[in-house]
Design an enzyme around this catalytic site. Sequence first.
Site, PDB file in Angstrom:
ATOM      1  N   GLY A  62      -5.821  -0.511   9.050  1.00  0.00           N
ATOM      2  CA  GLY A  62      -4.955  -1.202   9.991  1.00  0.00           C
ATOM      3  C   GLY A  62      -5.483  -2.609  10.136  1.00  0.00           C
ATOM      4  O   GLY A  62      -6.321  -2.874  10.990  1.00  0.00           O
ATOM      5  N   ARG A  64       1.588  -5.652  -5.214  1.00  0.00           N
ATOM      6  CA  ARG A  64       1.689  -6.581  -4.078  1.00  0.00           C
ATOM      7  C   ARG A  64       2.326  -7.924  -4.460  1.00  0.00           C
ATOM      8  O   ARG A  64       2.243  -8.886  -3.700  1.00  0.00           O
ATOM      9  CB  ARG A  64       0.308  -6.781  -3.442  1.00  0.00           C
ATOM     10  CG  ARG A  64      -0.191  -5.545  -2.683  1.00  0.00           C
ATOM     11  CD  ARG A  64      -1.258  -5.880  -1.678  1.00  0.00           C
ATOM     12  NE  ARG A  64      -1.772  -4.686  -1.010  1.00  0.00           N
ATOM     13  CZ  ARG A  64      -1.249  -4.178   0.112  1.00  0.00           C
ATOM     14  NH1 ARG A  64      -0.215  -4.754   0.679  1.00  0.00           N
ATOM     15  NH2 ARG A  64      -1.778  -3.095   0.646  1.00  0.00           N
ATOM     16  N   ASP A  76       6.244  -7.828   5.138  1.00  0.00           N
ATOM     17  CA  ASP A  76       6.385  -8.898   4.150  1.00  0.00           C
ATOM     18  C   ASP A  76       7.485  -8.581   3.140  1.00  0.00           C
ATOM     19  O   ASP A  76       8.288  -9.448   2.791  1.00  0.00           O
ATOM     20  CB  ASP A  76       5.072  -9.087   3.373  1.00  0.00           C
ATOM     21  CG  ASP A  76       4.128 -10.014   4.122  1.00  0.00           C
ATOM     22  OD1 ASP A  76       4.630 -10.855   4.894  1.00  0.00           O
ATOM     23  OD2 ASP A  76       2.913  -9.887   3.953  1.00  0.00           O
ATOM     24  N   GLY A  84       0.822  -1.215   0.000  1.00  0.00           N
ATOM     25  CA  GLY A  84       0.000   0.000   0.000  1.00  0.00           C
ATOM     26  C   GLY A  84       0.848   1.254   0.000  1.00  0.00           C
ATOM     27  O   GLY A  84       1.909   1.272   0.618  1.00  0.00           O
ATOM     28  N   ASP A 121       0.224   1.533   8.534  1.00  0.00           N
ATOM     29  CA  ASP A 121      -0.318   0.762   9.659  1.00  0.00           C
ATOM     30  C   ASP A 121       0.557   0.860  10.912  1.00  0.00           C
ATOM     31  O   ASP A 121       0.102   0.556  12.009  1.00  0.00           O
ATOM     32  CB  ASP A 121      -0.469  -0.719   9.289  1.00  0.00           C
ATOM     33  CG  ASP A 121      -1.580  -0.951   8.280  1.00  0.00           C
ATOM     34  OD1 ASP A 121      -2.189   0.042   7.840  1.00  0.00           O
ATOM     35  OD2 ASP A 121      -1.831  -2.121   7.917  1.00  0.00           O
ATOM     36  N   LYS A 135       8.320   0.948   5.568  1.00  0.00           N
ATOM     37  CA  LYS A 135       7.130   1.691   5.132  1.00  0.00           C
ATOM     38  C   LYS A 135       5.861   1.004   5.583  1.00  0.00           C
ATOM     39  O   LYS A 135       5.797  -0.214   5.537  1.00  0.00           O
ATOM     40  CB  LYS A 135       7.134   1.770   3.593  1.00  0.00           C
ATOM     41  CG  LYS A 135       5.859   2.259   2.980  1.00  0.00           C
ATOM     42  CD  LYS A 135       5.193   1.306   1.982  1.00  0.00           C
ATOM     43  CE  LYS A 135       4.544   0.113   2.569  1.00  0.00           C
ATOM     44  NZ  LYS A 135       3.614  -0.625   1.706  1.00  0.00           N
ATOM     45  N   THR A 136       4.898   1.684   6.044  1.00  0.00           N
ATOM     46  CA  THR A 136       3.499   1.274   6.143  1.00  0.00           C
ATOM     47  C   THR A 136       2.743   2.256   7.033  1.00  0.00           C
ATOM     48  O   THR A 136       3.214   2.603   8.124  1.00  0.00           O
ATOM     49  CB  THR A 136       3.257  -0.168   6.669  1.00  0.00           C
ATOM     50  OG1 THR A 136       1.845  -0.341   6.834  1.00  0.00           O
ATOM     51  CG2 THR A 136       3.932  -0.514   7.974  1.00  0.00           C
TER      52      THR A 136
END
Length: 516
Positions: free
Chosen positions: A232, A126, A157, A62, A186, A183-184
């Site tokens: 999230g 992804r 991941d 994302g 969430d 990165k994220t």
Amino acid sequence: MGKESTKSSLEEKRLGFKVEVFPSLKNVQDAYLKEEGNVLKLMAHETQHSPPLRVGVMFSGGPAPGGLNVLWGMYKGLKEIHSESVLVGFLDGAGGFLADNQLVIGEEEIATIKNQGGFTLLGTGRTKIETEEQMQEAAAVVKKNRLQGLVFIGGDDTNTNAYHLAKYFEKEKVRCSVVGIPKTIDGDLKGEGIEASFGFDTATKTYSSMIGNLNKDALSAKKYWFFVKLMGRSASHVTLECALQTRPNLAFISEEVQKKKTTLKEIVEEVAKAVVERAKEDKNYGTVLIPEGLIEACSDMKAMIDACNVNRSVGKGIEALTGNEKELFESLPLSIQKQLQKDLDPHGNMQLSHVSTDQLIAEMVEERVKDNEAVKFKVVPVFYGYDGRCALPSNFDATYCYNLGMIAAILVRDRKTGFMAAIKNLHLPVSEWDGMAIPIDGMMSTERRHGKEKLVIAKALVDLKGAPFKEFSKKRGKWIKSDAYLAPGPIQFDDEASAFEKTLTLVLERKKRSFF
Ligand code: FBP
């Protein structure tokens, strides 16, 4: 007719934001990575000479605000190392990389992406690099492009796969450094020296701004309950940060729900109780924060979702459900049943960002309070997710990402592989930040996934003993009945007093003290 600009005036203005670099990065040629135990610490004052470098980079998963500044920082770092260095961007994530779809990033591209939102320019995807065959393909692309470094900008991941690829390259003697960037939005890639993933700061400030506005509407119109679902999937850091920033009447944290084995019915009961209590005081309004992953954290729903996933992995549909799971599925509104049957994500999981948990809980609460005459329950369900993950990056994310990009360039120059670029002391002013590189090795642990033991980076879930959650649980009781709402307002870029404010999560975790 002249060509219409593709940037708003604020985007144009942000192109000119001067990003600060921390002291040991002021002169890239003098910066070097010194081993300190397991980690590498960025030091200054030891001039390094290097031939030109060719480095590949890609986004994964994302989008998260600040990603484009990683490219800018890498470009700047590589050019400072040697003016003939080349930055090769791979398009649309690992899928594009394996197909060698690329764009050589030059001055012209960099001039358009500084401090901008989204993962434009390269796009993202992804696809994962997991199998032996994919690793061979990756080695072939690296060799074809004569890359000395490959930088993965992604979450747990992606960095897990970067680790395995680094090992594979070492084994196969492919001389290419593999580097990760955390990165994220969430916020669940942290720990072991990674203080925060980029994007979390901007996304939570964006959502908090909008939730704050809803708080004000609740208090003004006095007729709506706002049920806000927030992104999230596994971790509820986003919800926790937004709750601390806005003080809603209720907020659920999936990790707590999971620990207490709470059922969906119990959640509904808790919300209904708050609705009734507030109605007694003539307060037929409020705000409730619901993390995306809540639906999967509820013990009964989890059992049902797991059963669905297992059935679908062997080609069977929802009709294969039996017993309690079947009963629960059939008790859900038809719209939710349909959402639960949508395509699985590439990891074989239900796409929870497309399940209207806000709507589901709203309908169930409505049913529960409908016979209570004192209650006037009008609910407005909303979902804040995609709207925050490509926002114009906050000064924090813009600066953090630019510096991370520069560290990545130095890691490649110094032939370090299997590391994630990191920065220490993020809660302090930039002048006190320290550059680091964290071995991904140290973050790996064994997990059972799809029936097999796998070496992965575990997601950093909300720590129920950690300072942010403790702060929340100390205060939340009071928020149910009182209108303690806060409205933090939009992200500030220029105002000196607030333009560099950090998330409360970061401040509380680093300072470990009460902030209110
Ligand atoms: P990443 O972990 O890749 O950063 O993405 C997280 C996320 O924002 C989740 O909160 C959400 O479940 C997911 O993206 C949805 O993304 P998409 O719809 O693009 O698959």
